[in-house]
Design a protein around this motif. Structure first.
Motif, PDB file in Angstrom:
ATOM      1  N   ARG A   1       0.920  -1.633   0.040  1.00 21.75           N
ATOM      2  CA  ARG A   1       0.124  -0.077   0.609  1.00 21.75           C
ATOM      3  C   ARG A   1       1.000   1.002   0.267  1.00 21.75           C
ATOM      4  NH1 ARG A   1      -5.976  -0.859   3.709  1.00 21.75           N
ATOM      5  NH2 ARG A   1      -6.048  -3.177   2.656  1.00 21.75           N
TER       6      ARG A   1
ATOM      7  N   HIS B   1      -2.533  -4.812   6.618  1.00 29.09           N
ATOM      8  CA  HIS B   1      -1.846  -4.036   5.337  1.00 29.09           C
ATOM      9  C   HIS B   1      -2.202  -2.375   6.620  1.00 29.09           C
ATOM     10  CE1 HIS B   1      -1.227  -6.213   2.868  1.00 29.09           C
ATOM     11  NE2 HIS B   1      -2.497  -7.412   2.705  1.00 29.09           N
ATOM     12  N   GLU B   2      -3.763  -2.050   7.158  1.00 27.85           N
ATOM     13  CA  GLU B   2      -3.716  -0.602   7.611  1.00 27.85           C
ATOM     14  C   GLU B   2      -2.663  -0.660   8.560  1.00 27.85           C
ATOM     15  OE1 GLU B   2      -6.360  -2.410   6.768  1.00 27.85           O
ATOM     16  OE2 GLU B   2      -7.320  -0.467   5.640  1.00 27.85           O
TER      17      GLU B   2
ATOM     18  N   ALA C   1       0.128  -0.584  -6.886  1.00 27.28           N
ATOM     19  CA  ALA C   1       0.618  -0.624  -6.748  1.00 27.28           C
ATOM     20  C   ALA C   1       2.113  -1.797  -5.900  1.00 27.28           C
ATOM     21  CB  ALA C   1       0.126  -0.581  -4.826  1.00 27.28           C
TER      22      ALA C   1
ATOM     23  N   VAL D   1       0.847   0.691   6.676  1.00 26.50           N
ATOM     24  CA  VAL D   1       0.785   2.085   6.073  1.00 26.50           C
ATOM     25  C   VAL D   1       0.106   3.224   6.729  1.00 26.50           C
ATOM     26  CG1 VAL D   1      -2.124   1.886   5.145  1.00 26.50           C
ATOM     27  CG2 VAL D   1      -0.242   2.561   3.692  1.00 26.50           C
TER      28      VAL D   1
ATOM     29  N   HIS E   1     -11.130  -1.274   6.336  1.00 32.07           N
ATOM     30  CA  HIS E   1     -10.793  -2.376   5.479  1.00 32.07           C
ATOM     31  C   HIS E   1     -12.225  -4.034   4.924  1.00 32.07           C
ATOM     32  CE1 HIS E   1      -7.165  -5.223   4.151  1.00 32.07           C
ATOM     33  NE2 HIS E   1      -8.880  -5.525   3.901  1.00 32.07           N
TER      34      HIS E   1
ATOM     35  N   ILE F   1     -11.842  -0.204   0.519  1.00 31.46           N
ATOM     36  CA  ILE F   1     -10.483   0.362   1.051  1.00 31.46           C
ATOM     37  C   ILE F   1     -10.597   1.516   1.133  1.00 31.46           C
ATOM     38  CG2 ILE F   1      -7.984   0.897   1.713  1.00 31.46           C
ATOM     39  CD1 ILE F   1      -9.587  -2.200   1.370  1.00 31.46           C
TER      40      ILE F   1
ATOM     41  N   PHE G   1      -5.073  -3.367  -5.971  1.00 32.58           N
ATOM     42  CA  PHE G   1      -3.744  -2.331  -5.977  1.00 32.58           C
ATOM     43  C   PHE G   1      -2.891  -2.664  -7.083  1.00 32.58           C
ATOM     44  CE2 PHE G   1      -5.123  -2.065  -1.872  1.00 32.58           C
ATOM     45  CZ  PHE G   1      -5.107  -1.042  -1.306  1.00 32.58           C
TER      46      PHE G   1
ATOM     47  N   ASP H   1       1.015   2.484  -3.576  1.00 30.04           N
ATOM     48  CA  ASP H   1      -0.591   3.300  -3.715  1.00 30.04           C
ATOM     49  C   ASP H   1      -0.707   4.679  -4.004  1.00 30.04           C
ATOM     50  OD1 ASP H   1      -2.833   2.355  -4.548  1.00 30.04           O
ATOM     51  OD2 ASP H   1      -3.626   3.754  -3.294  1.00 30.04           O
TER      52      ASP H   1
ATOM     53  N   TRP I   1      -9.534  -7.203  -5.366  1.00 27.97           N
ATOM     54  CA  TRP I   1      -7.849  -6.624  -4.298  1.00 27.97           C
ATOM     55  C   TRP I   1      -7.047  -6.435  -5.312  1.00 27.97           C
ATOM     56  CZ3 TRP I   1      -3.488  -8.638  -3.287  1.00 27.97           C
ATOM     57  CH2 TRP I   1      -3.677  -9.783  -3.501  1.00 27.97           C
TER      58      TRP I   1
ATOM     59  N   TYR J   1      -1.816   6.932  -1.454  1.00 25.12           N
ATOM     60  CA  TYR J   1      -2.237   6.318  -0.229  1.00 25.12           C
ATOM     61  C   TYR J   1      -1.074   7.695   0.110  1.00 25.12           C
ATOM     62  CZ  TYR J   1      -4.680   3.149   2.806  1.00 25.12           C
ATOM     63  OH  TYR J   1      -5.114   2.300   2.817  1.00 25.12           O
TER      64      TYR J   1
END
Lengths: 338, 338, 338, 338
Positions: C125, C174-175, C277, C178, C153, C235, C274, C128, C270, C131
């Motif tokens: 991420r 993932h969160e 990314a 990031v 998410h 997301i 991404f 991305d 998903w 982000y």
């Protein structure tokens, strides 16, 4: 038939509602005004041809008052509402219904004894077009059973007199009411998480706060209350259900493209945000009074629940613990089993 | 002071406005109704306690009629408006002011002779919040001098009685008025381009049409009129200036996420789209009449211009040529030099 | 110079990255593949002309392998990463770096002993575009100091093998990464709130979950993890600061108006969300390896922190308590004081 | 197999494509460069290890050149493309294919004589994700038969060297190509309407211009070309069909709320807007060359059509008349009946 309204309390919101009942809502006329400051009452009464009465009791008793509007200082609400109820007159009380759970219960009990509803509490969001559409979508089953609601209540700034407990009592109280109504569910526990405080506040204030509510059916609500967010008055609400989600719209605003930006306006004024909701709220209340029917808006029970839940939220903020709301059983008059 | 309104024409729009003047707008009361169909007049008059009068002349002359609302069949408008003007009574005339340029001019001349404005024409878009914000942005100079306006006026379907010339006379007429006002400029020429016609129409109808207008200051306007677009009632307007652009907002609608889609609602009903604008239009008109001031809304001159420009657009459609609108010089009463 | 990459693990993600290194990223070539299932290794190696090696150790030692990509089963990651580090070869390890904090620390210690970074962990991420723009805005000071982050998410559905603890370990991880990077801050405590579970799940699963994180600087994060939301892969991330807020964009999608709806597509996959990314992540990693510089992406330390924080979140879910993350002091190699 | 590309013309766009073929697109290598300015060729060739050749003919003939990229000055395009075709080598020619319809036709005839396509023209929008999704929606029938397309092509500013005819030849040419492809239809007539010119331009320039195209099936297109719009690089496209409409998305951008505004960024740079489209365009072209298949991108016929239609648009601008495009019959090689 024109509904003759007596107004108790001629401060800012009282004057605003007098104007509304005179200029915007048909079928109503303000005939009497009272205020602890007689000059203020006179100033509010004169332009609409109302007379000034010495106090709430006199106003409630007056022959030319069909219905009562209470917009006085919060701690005086309960007395006026009880008096109006005793007199059998419909009464619209700005929030809070009363500042203590006990006083709210006294009103609930008075109505229950009477066997019919006379009281409506001034939670205007139920009359906002966006919230109403959200409720239609939720009730239609299009998002399935609701599971989570994410909310934010942001205000540009607050004065020094605004205290940390007012975040629940004065600000979050609107979400408390509208969420109970949106979900047709009760809030059973409350918790407050305090992020790092913004530097753009008076030193005594905990701002922002994140309130976490749980409902009887297990829905979890997170509500950001941020009263010094600087950028605007911004109300967000998103309900997540088993099959989809629905989101409160932002107010419509022209789109502007200039200087490398596409922008729309964020309101900075809560009055503008809910002006139409206030109008609809009074239009429906007056129509109900004129028809002699019981009010369909927020009830004394809703006022009681809001006071209990927001008080519990203050306790949660101060203690750092999860606090149960422990509401009494809901009487049958308000759709409950008790 | 309550303004007593007499209504000439009790069809759908007449009844709608009677309801509006009774339930939504304060300060007004409908006291008299007339219609060529007396039963229809009676049906409209009864619920609001108005009396039925035999014809427009009698209604205009009535002592209990302070102001006149003309919602009868288009070809009869001019006569009623002229009579009301002759009687010195404020008159609100639904569009069109008159069906011929000559009749419109007779009204303009009557007002000019009188030396003050009595007539307002029912172009409600000037009262829509979105268009008003667009005008504020344009007038503020934030997009610089306007150069181009892109518009679309889409309707789900029309009945068989809707003809190709009605695209200009009945549909585009709203844009013609609101654009003249938004830009504070005059439309000097008009042209119509006809794309391939949709198959979802009655065979006689040219639909969609693209109308191209030029203003005195050289602004170019393209307007898509598409009255069988199927998907909704959709009004788009975007003004492009020297430094940026401003766009009419879509009506606010809850956002829904479900089944792989993020969606908002498109209205399918023009009444819902402009309901608030109609309310504001009448609120401001009644307030002006009550105050004894000249109307600030669309004038007889605007009604004349709309009729000339839309008639020229019909000529452009039929001839395939660019047609000059050749408006007369604007009299000083309407802000002109003549 | 072309970077010759050896790939350990030829499952779905391994094959996907082999394809990426071959078709999408310039400057790289996959020269060797290994897998516990030799047939699977052969199948992945053949189309790109790579050879199959018996195991990770052999692959890491191979002369024609400049850099190692670990996409094997999670519990084997630590061994391969430690071997690659011992061999002095750059290694890209898909998340998790290791399944226990202890194993992560062993890798951190190995790198620290070596005195330079060789390891990058596959948290895509950070690559991305959305982000990255959020980080630019936050770092620019345009929203002031961050105070709160709201995240969601959501995944359409998960298979029966997905367990309640995977909500933290596989999904929220993932969160976790990031957000640490976005805020340049550390997560110090974690809590989980469980709303009523959706009926559209396997019975053993707690879904949705709301995770509440607190950072060292006092930022509060709420993260909705909802892996059976049905409607799409969605997301959301919104950072609220002292002066404004910034929000992750939804992927661009054509707007469609039809049948009374304005709609845009919500992705359901998903991989599509991404894909760019992932490409950027590998492009930058390969460019760094080719240049002989240390990796700039998520480090072994970030892999350690993610494992500790998500493990603590599982403990919080199971205990119902707030759990401190108790990370070790950050070594100087990773920008810390230790 | 790596495709060895020779590049004719090492100006800005030539260098950009050399960088793209080297760093972003796999499977290609730039082996030879030529330019009328030998120093410029050397400067472009050195970093990628390509050799410099004296002229286009030598480059096309070179053994280490599998495919030719023409990025030289427009008037030289035809000669290089014809030479490459004669040599049987695939050739990618930046727009325009040639500056005159006659030269375009010579290329078409050369290919037709050869019996297979070698030429691709650099219209990158067909590779943009947004336009591709629009085409999918249109082709799926979800909006019904297309009837109207509204477009805008806006640029912040242009230098003094930009002339009024370049609005068609250099700017609108991208819409001409992408619309022919989107609609799978031919443009048969063109007209230009000139609004009041912006004051923010060089005096000789007619800006903005509104171009009106009609297709063989009767679709009407309006295209605003505004190359000094100041606020950003903004590409809009909306196709209206019998049952709905589809709109090109704006590039995704973080949403910011601050200072009373909700804003997203408008790009100011066309290179950023179509960077991904350029990458995809070359990725697909190289993959086709490697596979030995005929190109699937814009053909010599598309290049011919674009030159004819934009030249007719210049004639329309200068004459003020509607101009028929009068394209020759389309040969079977390009899907036509001729």
């Amino acid at each position: 038939m024109t509904v003759r309204v007596g107004v108790i309390g001629a401060g800012w919101i009282g004057k605003e509602h007098i104007r509304r009942l005179t200029d915007t809502v048909t079928g109503a006329r303000v005939t009497a005004v009272t205020d602890i400051d007689a000059a203020r009452a006179a100033e509010a009464a004169a332009p609409v041809g109302a007379r000034v009465l010495p106090d709430g009791a006199a106003l409630i008793a007056a022959d030319d008052v069909d219905a009562v509007l209470v917009t006085s200082w919060g701690p005086t609400h309960a007395e006026h509402v009880l008096n109006a109820t005793a007199a059998g007159k419909p009464v619209f009380c700005e929030k809070p219904l009363a500042t203590t759970a006990e006083d709210c219960l006294r009103i609930v009990e008075a109505e229950t004894a009477l066997g019919r509803r006379l009281v409506q509490v001034g939670f205007m969001r139920r009359y906002d077009t966006g919230y109403r559409k959200m409720k239609q979508v939720i009730d239609s089953g299009r998002i399935g059973e609701p599971l989570i609601v994410h909310c934010a209540h942001r205000n540009p700034t607050v004065p020094e007199s605004y205290t940390s407990s007012m975040a629940a009592l004065d600000t979050a109280v609107h979400e408390v009411d509208v969420l109970r109504w949106l979900l047709d569910d009760e809030i059973v526990s409350t918790q407050v998480v305090t992020p790092r405080a913004t530097s753009k506040r008076f030193a005594h204030l905990k701002d922002p706060q994140i309130m976490l509510f749980e409902t009887a059916r297990g829905v979890r609500i997170d509500l950001e209350v941020f009263v010094n967010c600087q950028y605007g008055y911004d109300i967000q609400c998103e309900a997540v259900g088993e099959e989809g989600l629905v989101r409160l719209p932002d107010p419509a605003s022209v789109g502007l493209r200039s200087a490398g930006q596409h922008s729309t306006e964020v309101l900075t004024d809560w009055v503008a945000r809910f002006a139409d909701a206030f109008d609809t709220e009074f239009r429906e209340w007056i129509a109900g009074v004129a028809a002699g029917s019981e009010p369909t808006g927020p009830s004394a029970w809703d006022g009681y629940a809001a006071t209990v839940i927001t008080s519990a939220t203050v306790e949660a903020l101060e203690s750092g613990r999860v606090v149960a709301t422990d509401l009494k059983p809901r009487p049958a008059l308000y759709g409950g089993a008790a």
